[in-house]
Design a protein around this motif. Structure first.
Motif, PDB file in Angstrom:
ATOM      1  N   ALA A  90      -8.207  83.139 -29.010  1.00  0.00           N
ATOM      2  CA  ALA A  90      -8.165  84.515 -29.252  1.00  0.00           C
ATOM      3  C   ALA A  90      -7.242  85.007 -30.235  1.00  0.00           C
ATOM      4  O   ALA A  90      -7.654  86.103 -30.933  1.00  0.00           O
ATOM      5  CB  ALA A  90      -7.156  84.791 -27.936  1.00  0.00           C
ATOM      6  N   CYS A  91      -6.450  83.965 -30.699  1.00  0.00           N
ATOM      7  CA  CYS A  91      -5.637  84.255 -32.072  1.00  0.00           C
ATOM      8  C   CYS A  91      -6.746  84.388 -33.292  1.00  0.00           C
ATOM      9  O   CYS A  91      -6.743  85.145 -33.907  1.00  0.00           O
ATOM     10  CB  CYS A  91      -4.883  83.108 -32.305  1.00  0.00           C
ATOM     11  N   LEU A  92      -7.744  83.516 -33.492  1.00  0.00           N
ATOM     12  CA  LEU A  92      -8.636  83.438 -34.369  1.00  0.00           C
ATOM     13  C   LEU A  92      -9.621  84.710 -34.214  1.00  0.00           C
ATOM     14  O   LEU A  92      -9.899  85.232 -35.248  1.00  0.00           O
ATOM     15  CB  LEU A  92      -9.542  82.163 -34.284  1.00  0.00           C
ATOM     16  N   SER A  93      -9.962  84.979 -33.232  1.00  0.00           N
ATOM     17  CA  SER A  93     -10.860  86.216 -32.918  1.00  0.00           C
ATOM     18  C   SER A  93      -9.935  87.408 -33.442  1.00  0.00           C
ATOM     19  O   SER A  93     -10.494  88.093 -34.069  1.00  0.00           O
ATOM     20  CB  SER A  93     -11.106  86.369 -31.540  1.00  0.00           C
TER      21      SER A  93
ATOM     22  N   ARG B 198     -13.479  93.837 -32.344  1.00  0.00           N
ATOM     23  CA  ARG B 198     -12.590  92.879 -31.468  1.00  0.00           C
ATOM     24  C   ARG B 198     -13.280  92.991 -30.100  1.00  0.00           C
ATOM     25  O   ARG B 198     -13.542  94.220 -29.546  1.00  0.00           O
ATOM     26  CB  ARG B 198     -11.080  93.428 -31.485  1.00  0.00           C
ATOM     27  N   GLN B 199     -13.364  91.861 -29.493  1.00  0.00           N
ATOM     28  CA  GLN B 199     -13.663  91.636 -28.017  1.00  0.00           C
ATOM     29  C   GLN B 199     -12.577  92.368 -27.273  1.00  0.00           C
ATOM     30  O   GLN B 199     -11.457  91.951 -27.265  1.00  0.00           O
ATOM     31  CB  GLN B 199     -13.937  90.462 -27.711  1.00  0.00           C
TER      32      GLN B 199
ATOM     33  N   ALA C 107     -17.156  95.547 -27.420  1.00  0.00           N
ATOM     34  CA  ALA C 107     -17.626  94.108 -27.323  1.00  0.00           C
ATOM     35  C   ALA C 107     -16.459  93.513 -26.109  1.00  0.00           C
ATOM     36  O   ALA C 107     -15.305  94.212 -26.265  1.00  0.00           O
ATOM     37  CB  ALA C 107     -17.583  93.397 -28.446  1.00  0.00           C
ATOM     38  N   TYR C 108     -17.085  92.794 -25.250  1.00  0.00           N
ATOM     39  CA  TYR C 108     -16.306  92.476 -23.976  1.00  0.00           C
ATOM     40  C   TYR C 108     -16.208  90.890 -23.805  1.00  0.00           C
ATOM     41  O   TYR C 108     -17.490  90.354 -24.193  1.00  0.00           O
ATOM     42  CB  TYR C 108     -16.593  93.295 -22.784  1.00  0.00           C
ATOM     43  N   ARG C 109     -15.101  90.435 -23.504  1.00  0.00           N
ATOM     44  CA  ARG C 109     -15.135  88.809 -23.121  1.00  0.00           C
ATOM     45  C   ARG C 109     -14.401  89.078 -21.710  1.00  0.00           C
ATOM     46  O   ARG C 109     -13.437  89.348 -21.337  1.00  0.00           O
ATOM     47  CB  ARG C 109     -14.360  88.139 -23.741  1.00  0.00           C
ATOM     48  N   VAL C 110     -15.458  88.818 -20.675  1.00  0.00           N
ATOM     49  CA  VAL C 110     -14.993  88.711 -19.135  1.00  0.00           C
ATOM     50  C   VAL C 110     -14.886  87.466 -18.507  1.00  0.00           C
ATOM     51  O   VAL C 110     -15.629  86.557 -18.665  1.00  0.00           O
ATOM     52  CB  VAL C 110     -15.998  89.625 -18.431  1.00  0.00           C
ATOM     53  N   THR C 111     -13.782  87.475 -17.873  1.00  0.00           N
ATOM     54  CA  THR C 111     -13.357  86.348 -17.070  1.00  0.00           C
ATOM     55  C   THR C 111     -13.238  86.525 -15.616  1.00  0.00           C
ATOM     56  O   THR C 111     -12.528  87.266 -15.336  1.00  0.00           O
ATOM     57  CB  THR C 111     -11.918  85.699 -17.524  1.00  0.00           C
ATOM     58  N   LEU C 112     -13.881  85.824 -14.810  1.00  0.00           N
ATOM     59  CA  LEU C 112     -13.759  86.074 -13.383  1.00  0.00           C
ATOM     60  C   LEU C 112     -13.047  85.023 -12.587  1.00  0.00           C
ATOM     61  O   LEU C 112     -13.439  83.831 -12.964  1.00  0.00           O
ATOM     62  CB  LEU C 112     -15.320  86.238 -12.742  1.00  0.00           C
ATOM     63  N   GLY C 113     -12.292  85.417 -11.701  1.00  0.00           N
ATOM     64  CA  GLY C 113     -11.693  84.081 -11.114  1.00  0.00           C
ATOM     65  C   GLY C 113     -10.699  84.949  -9.842  1.00  0.00           C
ATOM     66  O   GLY C 113     -11.041  85.969  -9.523  1.00  0.00           O
ATOM     67  N   HIS C 114     -10.006  84.035  -9.328  1.00  0.00           N
ATOM     68  CA  HIS C 114      -9.011  84.635  -8.204  1.00  0.00           C
ATOM     69  C   HIS C 114      -7.687  85.314  -8.915  1.00  0.00           C
ATOM     70  O   HIS C 114      -7.418  85.145 -10.035  1.00  0.00           O
ATOM     71  CB  HIS C 114      -8.333  83.320  -7.525  1.00  0.00           C
ATOM     72  N   THR C 115      -7.369  86.193  -8.260  1.00  0.00           N
ATOM     73  CA  THR C 115      -5.970  87.106  -8.767  1.00  0.00           C
ATOM     74  C   THR C 115      -4.940  86.179  -9.208  1.00  0.00           C
ATOM     75  O   THR C 115      -4.470  86.639 -10.522  1.00  0.00           O
ATOM     76  CB  THR C 115      -5.461  87.871  -7.401  1.00  0.00           C
ATOM     77  N   ALA C 116      -4.528  85.255  -8.767  1.00  0.00           N
ATOM     78  CA  ALA C 116      -3.424  84.388  -9.299  1.00  0.00           C
ATOM     79  C   ALA C 116      -3.801  83.993 -10.770  1.00  0.00           C
ATOM     80  O   ALA C 116      -3.175  84.156 -11.628  1.00  0.00           O
ATOM     81  CB  ALA C 116      -2.981  83.204  -8.163  1.00  0.00           C
ATOM     82  N   GLU C 117      -5.074  83.402 -10.845  1.00  0.00           N
ATOM     83  CA  GLU C 117      -5.407  82.947 -12.045  1.00  0.00           C
ATOM     84  C   GLU C 117      -5.516  83.994 -13.019  1.00  0.00           C
ATOM     85  O   GLU C 117      -5.242  83.777 -14.328  1.00  0.00           O
ATOM     86  CB  GLU C 117      -6.837  82.114 -11.891  1.00  0.00           C
ATOM     87  N   ILE C 118      -6.252  85.008 -12.739  1.00  0.00           N
ATOM     88  CA  ILE C 118      -6.485  86.248 -13.696  1.00  0.00           C
ATOM     89  C   ILE C 118      -5.149  86.822 -14.183  1.00  0.00           C
ATOM     90  O   ILE C 118      -4.923  86.978 -15.433  1.00  0.00           O
ATOM     91  CB  ILE C 118      -7.205  87.218 -12.962  1.00  0.00           C
ATOM     92  N   LEU C 119      -4.252  86.803 -13.300  1.00  0.00           N
ATOM     93  CA  LEU C 119      -2.767  87.515 -13.836  1.00  0.00           C
ATOM     94  C   LEU C 119      -2.175  86.355 -14.707  1.00  0.00           C
ATOM     95  O   LEU C 119      -1.373  86.837 -15.521  1.00  0.00           O
ATOM     96  CB  LEU C 119      -1.947  87.840 -12.363  1.00  0.00           C
ATOM     97  N   GLU C 120      -2.192  85.112 -14.171  1.00  0.00           N
ATOM     98  CA  GLU C 120      -1.422  84.094 -15.200  1.00  0.00           C
ATOM     99  C   GLU C 120      -2.200  84.267 -16.355  1.00  0.00           C
ATOM    100  O   GLU C 120      -1.192  84.217 -17.372  1.00  0.00           O
ATOM    101  CB  GLU C 120      -1.872  82.858 -14.542  1.00  0.00           C
TER     102      GLU C 120
ATOM    103  N   ASP D  31      -0.081  84.909 -19.906  1.00  0.00           N
ATOM    104  CA  ASP D  31      -0.051  84.294 -21.225  1.00  0.00           C
ATOM    105  C   ASP D  31      -0.632  84.863 -22.435  1.00  0.00           C
ATOM    106  O   ASP D  31      -0.860  84.124 -23.405  1.00  0.00           O
ATOM    107  CB  ASP D  31      -1.041  83.038 -20.928  1.00  0.00           C
ATOM    108  N   GLY D  32      -1.075  86.189 -22.182  1.00  0.00           N
ATOM    109  CA  GLY D  32      -1.755  86.720 -23.402  1.00  0.00           C
ATOM    110  C   GLY D  32      -3.070  86.331 -23.717  1.00  0.00           C
ATOM    111  O   GLY D  32      -3.771  86.756 -24.831  1.00  0.00           O
ATOM    112  N   LEU D  33      -3.916  85.811 -22.704  1.00  0.00           N
ATOM    113  CA  LEU D  33      -5.155  85.637 -22.959  1.00  0.00           C
ATOM    114  C   LEU D  33      -6.336  86.677 -22.435  1.00  0.00           C
ATOM    115  O   LEU D  33      -7.397  86.472 -22.730  1.00  0.00           O
ATOM    116  CB  LEU D  33      -5.592  84.162 -22.046  1.00  0.00           C
ATOM    117  N   LEU D  34      -5.535  87.545 -21.769  1.00  0.00           N
ATOM    118  CA  LEU D  34      -6.199  88.831 -21.354  1.00  0.00           C
ATOM    119  C   LEU D  34      -5.572  90.146 -21.852  1.00  0.00           C
ATOM    120  O   LEU D  34      -4.524  90.264 -21.896  1.00  0.00           O
ATOM    121  CB  LEU D  34      -6.433  88.819 -19.743  1.00  0.00           C
ATOM    122  N   ASP D  35      -6.640  91.122 -22.172  1.00  0.00           N
ATOM    123  CA  ASP D  35      -5.845  92.285 -22.509  1.00  0.00           C
ATOM    124  C   ASP D  35      -5.595  93.127 -21.143  1.00  0.00           C
ATOM    125  O   ASP D  35      -4.668  94.039 -20.967  1.00  0.00           O
ATOM    126  CB  ASP D  35      -6.969  93.274 -23.253  1.00  0.00           C
TER     127      ASP D  35
END
Length: 273
Positions: A77-80, A87-88, A115-128, A132-136
């Motif tokens: 994410a930092c490099l991007s 920017r994704q 442009a998008y980068r999408v992560t699918l998961g459970h609520t707790a994982e997504i919020l974490e 952590d700054g990995l999602l917007d």
């Protein structure tokens, strides 16, 4: 801690074989071994168990894996972010929210040049990942409060009872007492309200023929004509429109309303869907 070593560790967890990892990275197997050994020296714990044909995580390794994954993702994410250009937009969502409300908006955004980068998961994982700054932004069924973040309603849906159209033996509706007699699939949406709603409809200890934590897999069960299931209407709109699935009317119980939320940093709210 060397991120190259971390990435080697992550790949080894995925491939479960030192030789395959070496071939994938175009390095000698001894290099892979040395990188893992260096990580274990740095952490002071054994991360992997070497078995006959593969490797497995130790309990300490399982904990280390989650941090290693986040570090690698944060580096990406930092490099991007610093390279400039397009920017994704990094979005996270539960599968049901994505299928029911977010997917169409993302596709329209792509048509506009986003442009998008999408992560699918459970609520707790997504919020974490968001913390952590990995999602917007995160799109989940849970309303949350956290300093520096804003949580706003995103979409509204309702839980409906479904079956393949040619298998419907309840054209006039179904009563609550008939539900336990049917082969119903159970989807774990990681949402306490849905769990409470379903527990009230089925007796304690009820055994479902198919339990899964991904709503798309429940659609497969329905499409195969194996039974019935409760799902948000939004994720089966195409199947309902095509006539593959049909909704069964509840006679003596109410459909559950489901709200989803967008969570993002307060200062970035206007930039996201």
């Amino acid at each position: 801690m060397n991120t190259e070593n971390l990435r080697t560790f992550l790949l080894l967890v995925k491939l479960k074989n030192f030789t395959r990892v070496a071939e994938h990275l175009f390095v000698a197997q001894s290099t892979v071994t040395n990188r893992i050994a260096e990580l274990e020296r740095e952490t002071g714990v054994r991360l992997l168990r070497r078995e006959t044909r593969n490797v497995a995580l130790t309990e300490e390794g399982k904990t280390f894996y989650e941090y290693a994954r986040r570090i690698a993702e944060m580096e990406d994410a930092c490099l991007s972010a610093v390279k400039g250009g397009v920017r994704q937009i990094r979005l996270g969502a539960t599968n049901a929210v994505y299928e029911g409300a977010l997917k169409d908006l993302i596709l329209k955004g792509i048509e506009k040049g986003n442009a998008y980068r999408v992560t699918l998961g459970h609520t707790a994982e997504i919020l974490e990942m968001l913390w952590d700054g990995l999602l917007d932004a995160a799109y989940v069924y849970q309303s949350v409060k956290r300093v520096g973040y804003k949580c706003t309603p995103f979409s509204e849906d309702e839980l409906v009872f479904l079956v393949r159209a040619d298998k419907n033996t309840f054209p006039n509706g179904i009563s609550r007492g008939q539900l336990p007699e049917l082969p119903c699939a159970m989807c774990n949406f990681s949402l306490a309200e849905i769990g409470s709603y379903l527990r009230e409809l089925f007796p304690a200890g009820h055994v479902f023929p198919f339990e899964v934590d991904n709503s798309n897999k429940v659609k497969d069960y329905l499409a195969a004509g194996l039974g019935y299931a409760f799902l948000p209407r939004g994720i089966v709109k195409q199947e309902l429109a095509s006539g593959l699935l049909t909704e069964i009317k509840p006679l003596d119980f109410d459909r559950m309303k489901i709200l989803s939320y967008r969570v993002c940093r307060a200062e970035g709210e206007e930039r996201y869907l």
